[in-house]
Design a protein around this motif. Structure first.
Motif, short mmCIF file in Angstrom:
data_model
loop_
_atom_site.label_atom_id
_atom_site.label_comp_id
_atom_site.label_asym_id
_atom_site.label_seq_id
_atom_site.Cartn_x
_atom_site.Cartn_y
_atom_site.Cartn_z
N GLU A 156 0.83 -1.21 0.00
CA GLU A 156 0.00 0.00 0.00
C GLU A 156 0.86 1.26 0.00
OE1 GLU A 156 -2.75 -0.16 3.25
OE2 GLU A 156 -3.61 -2.06 2.56
N ASN A 157 1.94 1.24 0.80
CA ASN A 157 2.83 2.41 0.85
C ASN A 157 3.51 2.64 -0.48
OD1 ASN A 157 2.18 2.79 3.53
ND2 ASN A 157 4.01 1.75 4.30
N SER A 183 1.80 6.54 -6.93
CA SER A 183 0.70 7.40 -7.33
C SER A 183 1.08 8.88 -7.17
CB SER A 183 -0.54 7.08 -6.50
OG SER A 183 -1.59 7.96 -6.83
N LYS A 184 1.68 9.23 -6.03
CA LYS A 184 2.10 10.63 -5.81
C LYS A 184 3.13 11.06 -6.85
CE LYS A 184 2.70 10.04 -1.21
NZ LYS A 184 3.23 10.34 0.13
N LEU A 185 4.07 10.17 -7.16
CA LEU A 185 5.11 10.51 -8.15
C LEU A 185 4.49 10.72 -9.53
CD1 LEU A 185 7.87 8.00 -7.01
CD2 LEU A 185 8.07 10.48 -7.00
N LYS A 186 3.59 9.84 -9.92
CA LYS A 186 2.98 9.96 -11.25
C LYS A 186 2.14 11.22 -11.38
CE LYS A 186 2.83 5.11 -12.57
NZ LYS A 186 1.97 3.96 -12.89
N PHE A 239 1.63 -12.33 -14.83
CA PHE A 239 2.27 -11.14 -14.29
C PHE A 239 2.17 -10.06 -15.33
CE2 PHE A 239 5.45 -13.75 -16.34
CZ PHE A 239 6.12 -12.87 -17.16
N GLU A 240 2.44 -8.86 -14.94
CA GLU A 240 2.45 -7.78 -15.92
C GLU A 240 3.66 -6.92 -15.70
OE1 GLU A 240 -0.34 -4.24 -14.85
OE2 GLU A 240 -1.46 -6.11 -14.55
N THR A 241 4.18 -6.40 -16.78
CA THR A 241 5.32 -5.52 -16.68
C THR A 241 4.83 -4.14 -16.30
OG1 THR A 241 5.20 -5.05 -19.03
CG2 THR A 241 6.72 -6.79 -18.34
N SER A 242 5.65 -3.40 -15.62
CA SER A 242 5.29 -2.06 -15.20
C SER A 242 6.54 -1.21 -15.21
CB SER A 242 4.66 -2.11 -13.81
OG SER A 242 4.13 -0.85 -13.48
N TYR A 243 6.38 0.06 -14.94
CA TYR A 243 7.55 0.92 -14.94
C TYR A 243 7.44 1.97 -13.85
CZ TYR A 243 4.56 4.30 -17.25
OH TYR A 243 3.55 5.16 -17.55
N LEU A 244 8.58 2.57 -13.55
CA LEU A 244 8.65 3.62 -12.55
C LEU A 244 9.77 4.56 -12.96
CD1 LEU A 244 7.67 4.58 -9.75
CD2 LEU A 244 9.33 3.05 -8.74
N PHE A 245 9.63 5.83 -12.67
CA PHE A 245 10.64 6.84 -12.99
C PHE A 245 10.88 6.93 -14.49
CE2 PHE A 245 11.90 5.19 -8.74
CZ PHE A 245 11.45 6.28 -8.03
N ASP A 246 9.78 6.96 -15.26
CA ASP A 246 9.82 7.13 -16.71
C ASP A 246 10.45 5.98 -17.48
OD1 ASP A 246 8.49 9.57 -16.58
OD2 ASP A 246 10.36 10.65 -16.20
N TRP A 247 10.51 4.79 -16.89
CA TRP A 247 10.96 3.64 -17.67
C TRP A 247 9.84 3.26 -18.61
CZ3 TRP A 247 13.38 -0.11 -13.55
CH2 TRP A 247 14.51 0.49 -13.00
N GLU A 248 10.18 2.69 -19.73
CA GLU A 248 9.17 2.32 -20.72
C GLU A 248 8.60 0.95 -20.39
OE1 GLU A 248 8.91 1.38 -25.48
OE2 GLU A 248 10.56 2.58 -24.73
N GLU A 249 7.29 0.84 -20.45
CA GLU A 249 6.62 -0.44 -20.20
C GLU A 249 6.76 -1.32 -21.43
OE1 GLU A 249 2.26 -2.11 -18.85
OE2 GLU A 249 2.69 0.02 -18.76
N ILE A 250 7.18 -2.57 -21.21
CA ILE A 250 7.35 -3.52 -22.31
C ILE A 250 6.83 -4.87 -21.89
CG2 ILE A 250 9.37 -2.35 -23.30
CD1 ILE A 250 11.09 -4.51 -21.93
#
Length: 176
Positions: A3-4, A10-13, A158-169
């Motif tokens: 949750e954290n 969410s705050k970053l996005k 599973f699903e791929t995801s990204y953080l800090f502007d990484w591209e989702e693939i």
């Protein structure tokens, strides 16, 4: 924890993240003096350092470990051949390599020539100074030129995801 992390992402996005102030404490410098230090929150450290925290549970899955040392193309072939009999179209390969001696393109080219449909995630170790060296670990072995892979098979989603502007693939999968 989840949750954290979700709240932080969410705050970053939404560009709503504001770092908390560091806690100032004083530590002894010598017998008569002390000096201040700042202690950041874990959340602030995660954002500042770009640390990505991941937690996954594998219930109906099989895990296989392989590694290779040496030239990148040889490492890709070795790991691919070790996983060949276990891999299927829905398998996930977590691949980690040293960052200073391994050519990721060559490694992946040879790996995909043997395992063309396996989803690969992972990364290369990094350094601040190119004069430094990197390594990956498997058991008690330190690999300074090569890679380690963990192949996960079974009933996966599973699903791929990204953080800090990484591209989702990649494709979405379920890991159970």
């Amino acid at each position: 924890l989840e949750e954290n992390i979700s709240a932080l992402v969410s705050k970053l996005k939404r560009s709503k993240y504001k770092p908390e102030k560091s806690k100032r404490v004083y530590i002894p410098k010598n017998k008569n003096e002390s000096r201040p230090i700042g202690i950041s929150t874990i959340e602030t450290k995660v954002v500042e350092k770009g640390i990505v925290v991941s937690s996954t549970s594998f219930k109906k899955s099989n895990l296989y470990v392989a590694y290779g040392e040496g030239n990148s193309d040889i490492v890709g072939k070795k790991i691919g051949n070790q996983f060949k009999e276990f891999a299927n179209d829905d398998a996930l390969l977590i691949l980690l390599s040293d960052g200073t001696n391994t050519n990721g393109d060559s490694l992946l080219k040879e790996l995909f020539s043997i395992l063309p449909r396996v989803t690969v995630v992972g990364g290369m170790a990094s350094v601040k100074n190119m004069n430094d060296s990197t390594a990956v670990l498997v058991g008690n072995k330190i690999i300074k030129k090569g890679a380690v892979g963990v192949l996960i098979t079974g009933d996966l989603e599973f699903e791929t995801s990204y953080l800090f502007d990484w591209e989702e693939i990649g494709r979405k999968h379920l890991v159970t």
